[in-house]
Scaffold this motif. Sequence first.
Motif: not given
Lengths: 195, 460
Positions: B181-187, B275-283
């Motif tokens: 849930k946190d991952v998707i709320l962050y995205v 379209k592409e987006y990249h995120f770092d899990a540690a953030d």
Amino acid sequence: MDKFTKLKSTAIPLSIENVDTDQIIPARFLKATSREGFGENLFRDWRYNKEGSANNDFILNNTIYQGSILVAGDNFGCGSSREHAAWAIHDYGFKVVVSSFFADIFKGNALNNGVLPVQVSPEYLEELFSEIEKDPNTQIEVDLEAEKITLLSTGSSTNFEINSYKKTCLINGYDDIDFLISNKAEIEKFENTKA
Amino acid sequence: MKKTLFDKVWDAHVVKEIQDGPQILYIDKHLIHEVTSPQAFGELEQRGIPVFRPDQIVATADHNTPTIDQHLPVKDVLSRNQLTQLTKNCEKNNITLYGLGHKYNGIVHVMAPELGITQPGMTMVCGDSHTSTHGAFGTIAFGIGTSQVAQVFASQSLLLQKPKSLRVSVNGKLKPGVLPKDVILYVIAKLGTNAGTGYFCEYAGNVFKDMSMEGRMTVCNMSIEMGARGGMIAPDETTFDYIKGRKFAPKGDEFDKKVAYWKTLPTDEGATFDKEYHFDAADIEPMITYGTNPGMGIKITENIPIENNASFEKSLAYMNFEKGQSLIDQKINYVFIGSCTNSRIEDFRVAASFVKGKKKANNVTAWFVPGSQQVAQQIVEEGLKEVFEEAGFKLRQPGCSACLAMNDDKIPEGEYCVSTSNRNFEGRQGQGSRTILASPLVAAATAIEGKIIDITKQLN
């Protein structure tokens, strides 16, 4: 479905962004089993105070603004897939919604109910808001055939996009069901090849 | 040509392309519920059109159902009428219905996967925008309006423009206490509520690969909150293991044959996205929302941002928050754990692991609502029910409940609710209610403390 070709009307300016379908028609009004009557509760919780009196600060209750065009802020219709939102807008009497961005499902639902979503640039949207504010009697023309919207007071106009299939449907009042059923033989053939 | 997961599934379902127009897309499975189907049945009846493939439709009652005393007649007349209508429509048209009280009843996006109805490579629709949930299986699944429900009834197909493709990759190691849930709320907080409009999203990277099916469903569920009609995750061993043995899953050789096909579905190396987006899990950290759309989210330790625009200010005024304010120590009287986003067994395990040996705060009214009868049963079997009861929580019966407050589970005006659901729109959980979206862990912690706490301190 209602046909749509050309419309000349004044407009109601709703300059709020991210108007979601829960605002357009709150969930507690989704308990009907027919399509009629949703206009009464369009924007219910903005339009009425808790005890049921009209909220005079809300634009729909300001009698200066009339018309069958709703001009709304960016990302209009986000949220749920409830077609009740499109039914409410249609039932209230709007035939066109103008915004700089529409949520996907709402856009499709509107088109399936003869309500035309007109997407314009943020700049043109601002122009519409400011002209309507200056003069609530400002006439706006929406021409589906020409894919063009014009502020008749200033002559300022812009084109909008609509896919040609949906355009034909709106102009003729067709919906997708008849078209899909007319393709049943091919759908059955597809089922057989897939199985 | 290199193809994406989405391309492969979509292209395999195109019945016909119309020149300069949409495509006819075949729909494998159609899920229906009481709220968005009656007008579609009505339309067909009015036009004298039969339901084309009733055996590809599954119905459940979930949106307006009560979460207590389900064995009694539903008190609310309009809700009861809608439920009766659904039963009648299903009987008349030979559609399988898992109605109120049935052992398979539950929220449509919880019960269909757990029965093995949802499978990779399928096309699925439902008159509900959170149908995107089923994309967790590598399925093209999306919400439709009622006119489209009628179209699928009539032809098992839809007329659609192929959406563009978007990929969100999250790689790296998630911090302790950071849930799907946190991952998707962050995205969504990063990309905004309309970044995905017009797109179908694929979630890629080791973070999603390492997630359980429950976690993947939570992520795909909220795709629509960034505007994307659907979200997908490539099917893999986790997917196959989940499906195997479920009621409607293929059996024996048929299952192996299907798995062989499902293994061909993941996006080809070198396939391109619009379209592409990249995120770092540690953030990523435990997240909460502070406003009236799901994009208005912050890390629980952050302050509300300072933005000067009318819509932002309107939103904060509704929530009765100030720009720059921290939400830590904010008193909370209502907590809801449930909805198609977070009402699966894993969500209750997380909540139970936190509340075990603690007591519910006196000021808190908490509604713990399992997503389905099967989840409810599993909660009992795993001994979680006792954990909740010892801590002072009572479980309710399955349904959509306070996520959209169509039944009696309404948050009172002006009250805050820390909720594991998916939308924090004005009035979503009841007129004047103020919703703060969060994970089941943050929700459980809030229920124990009676206020929002910095959960990260307890985890480190």
